[in-house]
Each structure stands twice: as C-alpha cells, then as structure tokens.
Design an enzyme around this catalytic site. Structure first.
Site, mmCIF file in Angstrom:
data_model
loop_
_atom_site.group_PDB
_atom_site.id
_atom_site.type_symbol
_atom_site.label_atom_id
_atom_site.label_comp_id
_atom_site.label_asym_id
_atom_site.label_seq_id
_atom_site.Cartn_x
_atom_site.Cartn_y
_atom_site.Cartn_z
ATOM 1 N N TYR A 11 7.182 7.314 7.367
ATOM 2 C CA TYR A 11 7.989 6.080 7.367
ATOM 3 C C TYR A 11 8.775 5.921 6.067
ATOM 4 O O TYR A 11 10.008 5.853 6.073
ATOM 5 C CB TYR A 11 7.063 4.887 7.599
ATOM 6 C CG TYR A 11 7.668 3.522 7.376
ATOM 7 C CD1 TYR A 11 8.951 3.205 7.828
ATOM 8 C CD2 TYR A 11 6.928 2.532 6.720
ATOM 9 C CE1 TYR A 11 9.481 1.927 7.625
ATOM 10 C CE2 TYR A 11 7.451 1.263 6.524
ATOM 11 C CZ TYR A 11 8.730 0.968 6.970
ATOM 12 O OH TYR A 11 9.245 -0.279 6.773
ATOM 13 N N ILE A 12 8.074 5.897 4.951
ATOM 14 C CA ILE A 12 8.782 5.702 3.683
ATOM 15 C C ILE A 12 9.536 6.981 3.308
ATOM 16 O O ILE A 12 10.699 6.936 2.899
ATOM 17 C CB ILE A 12 7.797 5.257 2.580
ATOM 18 C CG1 ILE A 12 7.206 3.899 2.979
ATOM 19 C CG2 ILE A 12 8.494 5.156 1.225
ATOM 20 C CD1 ILE A 12 6.040 3.442 2.139
ATOM 21 N N SER A 34 0.893 15.137 10.339
ATOM 22 C CA SER A 34 -0.331 14.542 10.891
ATOM 23 C C SER A 34 -0.073 13.089 11.286
ATOM 24 O O SER A 34 -0.768 12.548 12.138
ATOM 25 C CB SER A 34 -1.479 14.625 9.880
ATOM 26 O OG SER A 34 -1.138 13.935 8.690
ATOM 27 N N SER A 124 0.212 2.063 -5.041
ATOM 28 C CA SER A 124 0.147 0.885 -4.182
ATOM 29 C C SER A 124 -0.336 -0.322 -4.968
ATOM 30 O O SER A 124 -1.146 -0.194 -5.899
ATOM 31 C CB SER A 124 -0.849 1.182 -3.052
ATOM 32 O OG SER A 124 -1.215 -0.006 -2.405
ATOM 33 N N THR A 126 -2.455 -2.167 -3.997
ATOM 34 C CA THR A 126 -3.897 -2.316 -3.771
ATOM 35 C C THR A 126 -4.709 -1.854 -4.981
ATOM 36 O O THR A 126 -5.913 -2.113 -5.030
ATOM 37 C CB THR A 126 -4.404 -1.521 -2.544
ATOM 38 O OG1 THR A 126 -4.089 -0.152 -2.753
ATOM 39 C CG2 THR A 126 -3.814 -1.989 -1.262
ATOM 40 N N TYR A 152 -9.140 3.883 0.712
ATOM 41 C CA TYR A 152 -7.705 4.191 0.591
ATOM 42 C C TYR A 152 -7.168 3.726 -0.767
ATOM 43 O O TYR A 152 -6.521 4.475 -1.497
ATOM 44 C CB TYR A 152 -6.915 3.529 1.733
ATOM 45 C CG TYR A 152 -5.448 3.386 1.412
ATOM 46 C CD1 TYR A 152 -4.600 4.489 1.476
ATOM 47 C CD2 TYR A 152 -4.920 2.161 0.991
ATOM 48 C CE1 TYR A 152 -3.261 4.366 1.128
ATOM 49 C CE2 TYR A 152 -3.592 2.034 0.647
ATOM 50 C CZ TYR A 152 -2.762 3.140 0.717
ATOM 51 O OH TYR A 152 -1.452 3.018 0.351
ATOM 52 N N LYS A 156 -5.671 5.798 -4.330
ATOM 53 C CA LYS A 156 -4.430 5.557 -5.093
ATOM 54 C C LYS A 156 -4.755 5.381 -6.569
ATOM 55 O O LYS A 156 -4.091 5.952 -7.435
ATOM 56 C CB LYS A 156 -3.699 4.326 -4.546
ATOM 57 C CG LYS A 156 -3.085 4.526 -3.157
ATOM 58 C CD LYS A 156 -1.952 5.541 -3.190
ATOM 59 C CE LYS A 156 -1.333 5.756 -1.812
ATOM 60 N NZ LYS A 156 -0.400 6.900 -1.778
#
Ligand code: UDP
Length: 340
Positions: A11-12, A34, A124, A126, A152, A156
């Site tokens: 997407y990005i 993937s 990110s 996050t 996840y 990062k």
C-alpha cells in the site's frame, strides 16, 4: 538516484514508488508479494509511464536476497518490507520478530556489501510510549520503546535500535527513521490504494468496505475515552503526503540517524471519520459502539514540526481529500486488485 524500494508493491510502497519515479529517480522494487499485488506495480508503471524494475524475493532469507541483488547497483534503500497486522502479531509473535528483524538485518548487511550508506526506514507512531498526562501532540522527544502493547510495535522499536547501533559501528551510514501516524487515502486516480487481505483491522479500509457494501456495519471500539466525543482520536495522513515525506527524507540524508514524525498534527475521532467518509461517498455508514479494543490509546496525534522544518515537508492534503480518494479507489476497485 537508483533506489532499492523494499516492500515497494504494498500500500505505502506503491505510492512511494510513484512519487520517486515522478521525481526522476529509478526504482528497483524488492517484494515477496506476501501481502501485495503485481497489479500495483503494473499500475504504477502505467500512471508514470516509467518502468519499475522488480525482484521477487523474501528479504528475511539472506542467501537468496544476497544472490538476487548481487549484480544490482543502487544508491539508497527505502525499507518498508515487513508484516504489519497488529492482531496477527499478538497471535504469531515469533513470525513477526523473525520476519521484521531479519529483513532489516539482512538489508543492512547487503547495503554494507554494496557500499551503500543511505537508508530511509519505515517506522511507526506505535513506538511511542502512551502519552503522559498533559501531553497533547507527540514530538520526537517523547519517550519511545517502552509500554508498547503488541509485537508488531516492538519490531518497529527494535528495528530503530538496530539501525542506531549499526550506525555507531558504521559512522558513514546516513539513516532516517520515519514514524508514520495513520496512513489513509489513495492516489487520486483511484488506480492504486489499500487492499487489505481478509477483514480490515484498520478503521479507514473497514469504513470504506462498509460504504461499498462488503461489510454490514462498523464496530466503534469504545466511546468513553477522554476525547471530544469519547471515541479514539488519530492523526490520519494522506498516503501521497506520506510518500512525499520519503522523497524529502532522501533529499536530507546526513551521516547519523535522524527521526521524524510524518503526520498532519490534526486529530480525527472515529465518529469524525464516519461522518467525513459518509459525506465523501454519499453513503450511510451503519455503525454501533462496542467495547474498547485491548491496547488502544485514547489519542495519538503527531507534532510534525521537526519534519516541517528540517525536511522542508508538510502534509498538504486534507482529511476530506483522503476520504474522497479512498472512495474513488474503493468504488473503482470494490474487491481490490483481484477484481471480481
Ligand atoms: N477503530 C474502530 N473500529 C474498527 C477499527 C478501528 O473503532 O473497526 C478505532 C480504533 O479503536 C482507533 C481508531 O479507530 O481509535 C484507529 O484504529 P486503527 O486500527 O485504524 O489504527 P491504530 O489503532 O493503529 O491507530
């Protein structure tokens, strides 16, 4: 420059590829497909009238990646390759750590072997610890790397640390860590966009699928947060603005590691998103409030002033633009790249 774009079919990545090509760079995409589609690359080539070179390989396999890249020359790496589903990372942590950390270690190794020193890494928001009381918008000096609620996010933060440590051992390395807030939207043509596999985890693609009729109703995760309407507030950044941030980062690489937030500085609640998307699409978005989702924070909004100042970059597109462009993509590709 000739840029190795790891994860360039996603997407990005597909939007970054487009922006790089339009700026006159050459792009070599490395992707294992993937969670991405060949059609995205085909469409980027069509939109730009340029050729994207493509190597299909899994960067977490060092021997294969090294062999696949042996005869390739490149001046810089933009690294967006990795697994990114938060819920899946909780269920399969080992796969997330193995894939996301190994890909970065291998890329850094291959860069050293090729004498390449320029790296832009996709990080990110996050990685930030939950904001302390009284902190509104997050700047890069806010604490990061602790209090992260899922594997996840940890991958990062750990990748950021790996890059910092390797830069100490290789002072010629020029790295930028880009902390993305919430990427949304699509190229205004509607030819490339976000095509999540299965049930979308993220708000915007879920709302878009409700609008098009693929899902019945949105579950709003909690309405008792201390925000203007009780629902969670995020900084939604148009993916074209985000892609342009990578171009700006490439232009401002210096020896060392620099960290930048890529966000708008403006927060939208879940109800704000529902309203704006309903306006953009002309469709009702049936929704109902359910329990909060574990691990969610009330508010995550960027202070993007460091990137504005030092990268000479600013998010230009409005949230209404992002909703319009998501709707163009969603309505022209109701089932994503697979058609049907
Ligand atoms: N959200 C929601 N319903 C959904 C998905 C998300 O209410 O089906 C909320 C979520 O609680 C958060 C916001 O929308 O307040 C953005 O969530 P998303 O997963 O898109 O991004 P992140 O949590 O990573 O910031």
């Amino acid at each position: 420059m000739r840029i190795l774009l790891a994860g360039g079919a996603g997407y990005i990545g597909s939007h970054v590829a487009l922006v790089l090509l339009e700026a006159g760079h050459d792009v070599l995409v490395v992707d294992d497909f993937s969670n991405s589609a060949h059609a995205a690359i085909d469409r980027v080539q069509h939109l730009t009238d340029r050729t994207v070179e493509l190597i299909e390989c899994d960067l977490s396999d060092l021997a294969t990646s090294r062999a696949a890249l042996r005869d390739q020359e490149f001046d810089a790496v933009i690294h967006l390759a990795g697994l990114k589903a938060v819920g899946e990372s909780v269920a399969e942590p080992a796969r997330y750590y193995r894939t996301n950390l190994t890909a970065t270690l291998n890329l850094l190794e291959i860069m050293a072997e090729h004498g390449v020193n320029r790296l832009v890494f996709s990080s990110s928001a996050t990685v930030y610890a939950p904001a302390a009381e009284g902190v509104e918008n997050l700047d890069e000096s806010q604490p990061a790397g602790h209090g992260i609620t899922n594997p996840y996010g940890w991958t990062k933060a750990m990748n950021e640390q790996i890059i910092r440590d390797i830069q100490v051992s290789r002072p010629e390395l020029e790295a930028v860590l880009l902390r993305y807030f919430n990427p949304v939207g699509a190229h205004p043509s509607g030819r490339i966009g976000e095509d999540p596999s299965g049930i979308p985890n993220n708000l915007m693609p879920f709302v878009a699928q409700v609008a098009i009729g693929r899902r019945e109703r949105l579950a709003v995760f909690g309405d008792e947060y201390p925000t203007h309407d009780g629902t969670g507030v995020r900084d939604y950044i148009h993916v074209m603005d985000l892609a342009e941030g990578h171009l700006a980062a490439l232009d401002h690489l210096r020896p060392g590691v620099a960290t930048y937030n890529l966000g708008t500085g403006v927060g939208q609640s879940v109800f704000d998103v529902v309203r704006a998307f309903s306006d953009a699409s002309g469709r009702e978005i049936p929704h109902g409030v359910v329990a909060p989702r574990a691990g969610d924070v009330a508010r995550a909004v960027a202070d993007p002033s460091k990137a504005n100042r030092e990268l000479d970059w600013k998010a230009k597109r409005s949230f209404a633009d992002a909703c319009r462009d998501t709707w163009t993509w969603q309505s022209q590709n109701p089932n994503g790249y697979t058609g049907g």
